[in-house]
Write an enzyme that holds these catalytic residues in place. Sequence first.
Site, PDB file in Angstrom:
ATOM      1  N   HIS A 349       0.865  -1.184   0.000  1.00  0.00           N
ATOM      2  CA  HIS A 349       0.000   0.000   0.000  1.00  0.00           C
ATOM      3  C   HIS A 349       0.904   1.238   0.000  1.00  0.00           C
ATOM      4  O   HIS A 349       2.027   1.191   0.504  1.00  0.00           O
ATOM      5  CB  HIS A 349      -0.847  -0.027   1.279  1.00  0.00           C
ATOM      6  CG  HIS A 349      -1.905   1.005   1.374  1.00  0.00           C
ATOM      7  ND1 HIS A 349      -1.655   2.282   1.807  1.00  0.00           N
ATOM      8  CD2 HIS A 349      -3.224   0.950   1.113  1.00  0.00           C
ATOM      9  CE1 HIS A 349      -2.791   2.972   1.805  1.00  0.00           C
ATOM     10  NE2 HIS A 349      -3.758   2.188   1.391  1.00  0.00           N
ATOM     11  N   ASP A 426       2.918  -4.824   8.115  1.00  0.00           N
ATOM     12  CA  ASP A 426       1.714  -4.018   7.952  1.00  0.00           C
ATOM     13  C   ASP A 426       0.506  -4.963   8.035  1.00  0.00           C
ATOM     14  O   ASP A 426       0.235  -5.715   7.104  1.00  0.00           O
ATOM     15  CB  ASP A 426       1.772  -3.299   6.596  1.00  0.00           C
ATOM     16  CG  ASP A 426       0.506  -2.504   6.295  1.00  0.00           C
ATOM     17  OD1 ASP A 426      -0.448  -2.563   7.088  1.00  0.00           O
ATOM     18  OD2 ASP A 426       0.475  -1.831   5.240  1.00  0.00           O
ATOM     19  N   GLN A 429      -4.542  -5.144   6.565  1.00  0.00           N
ATOM     20  CA  GLN A 429      -5.527  -5.998   5.882  1.00  0.00           C
ATOM     21  C   GLN A 429      -5.605  -7.396   6.485  1.00  0.00           C
ATOM     22  O   GLN A 429      -6.412  -8.194   6.044  1.00  0.00           O
ATOM     23  CB  GLN A 429      -5.175  -6.122   4.390  1.00  0.00           C
ATOM     24  CG  GLN A 429      -5.369  -4.857   3.603  1.00  0.00           C
ATOM     25  CD  GLN A 429      -6.829  -4.407   3.536  1.00  0.00           C
ATOM     26  OE1 GLN A 429      -7.753  -5.192   3.727  1.00  0.00           O
ATOM     27  NE2 GLN A 429      -7.038  -3.125   3.291  1.00  0.00           N
ATOM     28  N   LYS A 452     -10.411  -1.057  10.161  1.00  0.00           N
ATOM     29  CA  LYS A 452     -10.426  -2.239   9.280  1.00  0.00           C
ATOM     30  C   LYS A 452     -10.809  -3.495  10.050  1.00  0.00           C
ATOM     31  O   LYS A 452     -10.870  -4.578   9.490  1.00  0.00           O
ATOM     32  CB  LYS A 452      -9.042  -2.457   8.666  1.00  0.00           C
ATOM     33  CG  LYS A 452      -8.456  -1.247   7.995  1.00  0.00           C
ATOM     34  CD  LYS A 452      -8.486  -1.328   6.506  1.00  0.00           C
ATOM     35  CE  LYS A 452      -7.640  -0.214   5.932  1.00  0.00           C
ATOM     36  NZ  LYS A 452      -7.955   0.106   4.577  1.00  0.00           N
ATOM     37  N   CYS A 590      -4.814   2.748  -3.696  1.00  0.00           N
ATOM     38  CA  CYS A 590      -3.574   3.214  -3.053  1.00  0.00           C
ATOM     39  C   CYS A 590      -2.471   2.163  -3.158  1.00  0.00           C
ATOM     40  O   CYS A 590      -1.702   1.948  -2.199  1.00  0.00           O
ATOM     41  CB  CYS A 590      -3.801   3.577  -1.580  1.00  0.00           C
ATOM     42  SG  CYS A 590      -4.979   4.891  -1.369  1.00  0.00           S
TER      43      CYS A 590
HETATM   44  N1  PMP Z   1      -1.700  -0.734   4.621  1.00  0.00           N
HETATM   45  C1  PMP Z   1      -2.619  -1.430   3.958  1.00  0.00           C
HETATM   46  C2  PMP Z   1      -2.273  -2.793   3.437  1.00  0.00           C
HETATM   47  C3  PMP Z   1      -3.891  -0.901   3.774  1.00  0.00           C
HETATM   48  O1  PMP Z   1      -4.806  -1.605   3.122  1.00  0.00           O
HETATM   49  C4  PMP Z   1      -4.181   0.378   4.289  1.00  0.00           C
HETATM   50  C5  PMP Z   1      -5.549   1.007   4.094  1.00  0.00           C
HETATM   51  N2  PMP Z   1      -6.158   0.762   2.880  1.00  0.00           N
HETATM   52  C6  PMP Z   1      -3.182   1.056   4.962  1.00  0.00           C
HETATM   53  C7  PMP Z   1      -1.955   0.475   5.123  1.00  0.00           C
HETATM   54  C8  PMP Z   1      -3.418   2.420   5.532  1.00  0.00           C
HETATM   55  O2  PMP Z   1      -4.420   2.362   6.491  1.00  0.00           O
HETATM   56  P1  PMP Z   1      -5.053   3.707   7.052  1.00  0.00           P
HETATM   57  O3  PMP Z   1      -5.510   4.483   5.873  1.00  0.00           O
HETATM   58  O4  PMP Z   1      -6.184   3.235   7.903  1.00  0.00           O
HETATM   59  O5  PMP Z   1      -3.998   4.389   7.827  1.00  0.00           O
END
Ligand code: PMP
Length: 632
Positions: A349, A426, A429, A452, A590
């Site tokens: 991401h 991370d 997900q 999430k 993203c």
């Molecule tokens: N890492 C991953 C794999 C994500 O899917 C996301 C959110 N789509 C993020 C980081 C960032 O999360 P947040 O926008 O809640 O900070």
Amino acid sequence: MSTSDQDKAESVSPLMVQDAVGNARGVLPSAPTGVPDVAALAQMANEFFRALPGQAGQFTGAQSAATVPSAAPQFGATPSSMFAAPSADRLPSEADVHRLSGGSASSYQSEVAAAPAAMNVSPYSGTEVPQRAAQNTPIGNADSPFAPPMPSFDASFPLFGAEFPAIPRMAALPTEDDVRAALNSVSSLYFLEDAGALSKPATARTAPPIAARISPSVLQDLQLPRKQFDVNSVRRDFPILQEQVNGKPLIWLDNAATTQKPQSVIDRISYFYEHENSNIHRAAHELAAKATDAYENAREKVARFLNASSVNEIVFVRGATEAINLVAKSWGRRHIGKDDEIVISWIEHHANIVPWQMLAAETGARLRVAPVDDDGQILLDEFEKLLSPRTRLVSVTQVSNALGTITPTRQIVQMAHRYGARVLVDGAQSVSHMSTDVQALDCDFFVFSGHKVFGPTGIGVLYGKPDALADSPPWQGGGNMIVDVTFEKTIYHAAPARFEAGTGNIADAVGLGAAIDYVEQLGMENIARHEHDLLIYATKLLQTIPGLRLIGTAKEKASVLSFVLEGFRTEEVGAALNREGIAVRSGHHCAQPALRRFGVETSVRPSLALYNHYEDVDALIAVLRKLKNTAA
Ligand code: PMP
């Protein structure tokens, strides 16, 4: 407690058991305290199983899957998964971690290939669809080292044992229905708020102020069975699923972007503002104490959820993005310098790319990127080639938000540690789809966002190993994070307070605690199994749509079904689905480098969560078919 929960709690009475068993069999002894006699229920279950053809001996938690009665339809298609003893006394292997995602011994791909050939007619599309896995059956991956200890049905229940009268032999063998009713009555105990309530007669129990459920730790002490995973009852916990969108019932398939909130989380946050709201850690008054307790209690829940060894390893932040930035700006600035290397993967991401690019630009370090194969799986050999003594940090996602790939995180951590690098995982997900065990993973940092995992937005977590956090300077200065301030010098707190400058998101941290209670109560292994079956079903159906190309076909996947549809822009597909009340993400998610690896700029991305059911998938498929048919 909601009315329905209260009903369930109130319905726990000896009468219920007597009705289920019937006078012809003699009346089971009722517990003096107004709760069903668990030992008697256990005996009844044993009598039943012993009576099954070819069965002998006690039905205990230690029984292997092979000896579990094959004809036990009341436990659904997989009775062994309910009762085989988990081996909780060892660290999970990578295979265990993968299995937790529902992967089991066979791979995701081979399961898709082997999904039942038998077809049913879908009520939505009117077309033939593969048969679904059995619904609403008790499920759980008993092979998982994280599986909850299942009770032996001959075990004495510590809370009750001593007080209960001796169990008389029953006059006749119980029927299947008896056992079902008996087990249901046991699991309805689950809805009581605390262990203390169990010793009060039903009429004397007072409803707790909020829809709190018995905490898993209390549950373990009681050795009560977990509630069965019933997707329909799960759905009732999420009020937003009653919404209509464009005149159609909402179908929420945008879970990778954010998850919906159960009533218990919504209630917990309201309760905080109605009864506990105060700033924390500062004032010596009642509400400050309550708010501080609630906030710190949430930290304890997070620590338990991640299997951290201490609450001091848990830092509350705004979300995964902020957690990664914190590590980059604090630990990173101190430990990463010119010509050092940071290794990430191709399927990260943007939140796990951009902060490292910024750090590299600032320090003169280099960003190295591990490639993936055509299924979206990290090429471990190539990854290892990138490691060297210059590698200071490896930062990888556990589940890709664009492709759904579950990465071999444990192996990656081991490889990186051999080169002396720290590892950030991370978990944005992964946390809502599989159990997390930071000690088993042995990662140095782990990050996730509350929203999430059925919690509120604006709250997230950074886990750090104690030495890694101790080796990280504060990144923001202000109140809360100091021990003493003079104009000459400030002394900082240790972690976690040193990273929590200013007033944090107190109420939402408390809400996150309630979300963790919620998923733990359902059992992550049950959630993973349900989602796994759904993912296979959905994959199989998507593959039947002409011109549809799945992006991301890794052997181990969770939740995400990314695709492009020939002849349609991804926004068009998203809009067509939206007209039918179906929410999916269409765009770059993203994760532009990840999608570009597959030659596309955008994709349509339905993503599953615990409250999705087969009907959601059928509705998705029906719209896609219609779209294709109208274009033809
Ligand atoms: N890492 C991953 C794999 C994500 O899917 C996301 C959110 N789509 C993020 C980081 C960032 O999360 P947040 O926008 O809640 O900070």
